[in-house]
Design an enzyme around this catalytic site. Sequence first.
Site, PDB file in Angstrom:
ATOM      1  N   TYR A  53       0.857  -1.190   0.000  1.00  0.00           N
ATOM      2  CA  TYR A  53       0.000   0.000   0.000  1.00  0.00           C
ATOM      3  C   TYR A  53       0.889   1.235   0.000  1.00  0.00           C
ATOM      4  CZ  TYR A  53      -3.459   3.505   1.288  1.00  0.00           C
ATOM      5  OH  TYR A  53      -4.254   4.613   1.304  1.00  0.00           O
ATOM      6  N   ASP A  98       9.274   2.407   0.423  1.00  0.00           N
ATOM      7  CA  ASP A  98       8.223   3.145   1.110  1.00  0.00           C
ATOM      8  C   ASP A  98       8.356   2.841   2.601  1.00  0.00           C
ATOM      9  OD1 ASP A  98       5.906   4.054   2.307  1.00  0.00           O
ATOM     10  OD2 ASP A  98       4.575   3.356   0.713  1.00  0.00           O
ATOM     11  N   LYS A 115       4.280   9.755   8.912  1.00  0.00           N
ATOM     12  CA  LYS A 115       3.994   9.342  10.279  1.00  0.00           C
ATOM     13  C   LYS A 115       4.993   9.879  11.309  1.00  0.00           C
ATOM     14  CE  LYS A 115       1.375   5.363   8.635  1.00  0.00           C
ATOM     15  NZ  LYS A 115       0.020   5.847   8.892  1.00  0.00           N
TER      16      LYS A 115
END
Length: 445
Positions: free
Chosen positions: A142, A234, A263
């Site tokens: 994702y 990622d 994050k």
Amino acid sequence: MNHDESRALYDRALSVLAGGVNSSVRATQPYPFFVERGDGAHVIDADGNRYIDYVLGYGPLLYGHDAPEPVQSAVQKHAAAGPMYGAPTEIEVEHAEFVARHVPSVEMLRFVNSGTEATVSAVRLARGVTGRDKIVVMQGGYHGAQESTLVEGGPGNAKPSTPGIPSSFAEHTIPVPFNDEETVREVFEEHGEDIAAVLTEPILANTGIVHPVDGYLEALRDVTEEHGALLIFDEVITGFRVGGLQCAQGKFGVTPDLTTFGKIIGGGFPVGAVGGKAELVEQFPPGGDVFQSGTFSGHPVTMAAGHEYLKYAAENDVYGHVDRLGEKLRSGITDILEDQAPEYTVVGTDSMFKTVFTRHGTAERADACADGCAQVESCPNYDVCPKTGADVSKAETDRWERVFWQEMKDQGVFLTANQFESQFVSYAHTDEDIEETLEAYKQAL
């Protein structure tokens, strides 16, 4: 537990918010509880119920809900000075310098506003500098809500995974199974001259948590170099959570060309970043021609929070604490499930964890997998533990969401509401929290 106030709030939300939420993962069944405030490693909902929190905002809250004093002071100082300026500030330079000192792949950065924006920008950069169009991604990986990676299918039949994306977008994206070196090499043999980059999480952190098998990340590094393509990690989820300040790439010893962040790098505020070799990142304007820009990029409050977050981790035993508790939790769950539910796999590393309700398994585990699947070939469970996103999708996902998650919530433990999202331990968690959580697992199972 009483949830009358949360139910009433959800009724109101359904009238003005799509599905009553602003992110689909929050739409739990039969309705979500609404959080009123955080307290250390806990959240308290609108009805006053208290939960041990392992969602932690889906990852960014390394310190739980009470950030260390230097973080709070920096946020207050920069917010009081002025919310934002549309001009550079010193704090974004300091934050970039810190990241570049610690993350192996990073010589230069461009800060953006979300993990999605970071991966969008990285894909555009890879295409721009290579002059190629195709991107290889992992099935089950994702990379945010971007058209280039919201695809499903295999190398020869990729299609958009959601309405609203023209099928022509999927023509330039090649999904391959994670941990399948043979398929990657076949794809490069056929399309190597057209592939701009391989984009992957070093660990599938948004799909159950799937470790790379031994040598897989190294194979991606080799094949991209052989064909003149870029390797993009990622690390929006794994960044500054797996492998400490060096991130997952430091833990695995594989250095990509580009890395995307989010994050933790923003200390709980909206953030993203693209980092990597200077010769690549400087192709963003004004030094290069690959367009990227953003009004809120490098927001001073976010930069201050993220910088103090990482500085505090560098100066204190933050990772030692969270990783020890993560290991204790995974090991404890493994012991419980060996007795009560052998068809499972405990996954995770460092301060990440999850239990996947696989449909096959054994009660035996190699010592190396005693606190979570590490893809060790000598483990008796090696052949049935999840190695791809599809393996996780075949698990008993409804059992997790409709039964197990509900039971844990009723016992005051807040987990991610589906089988796929990772869960996290924070610096605010204690050994007592872990023991209480393990008791809840025993009851729920």
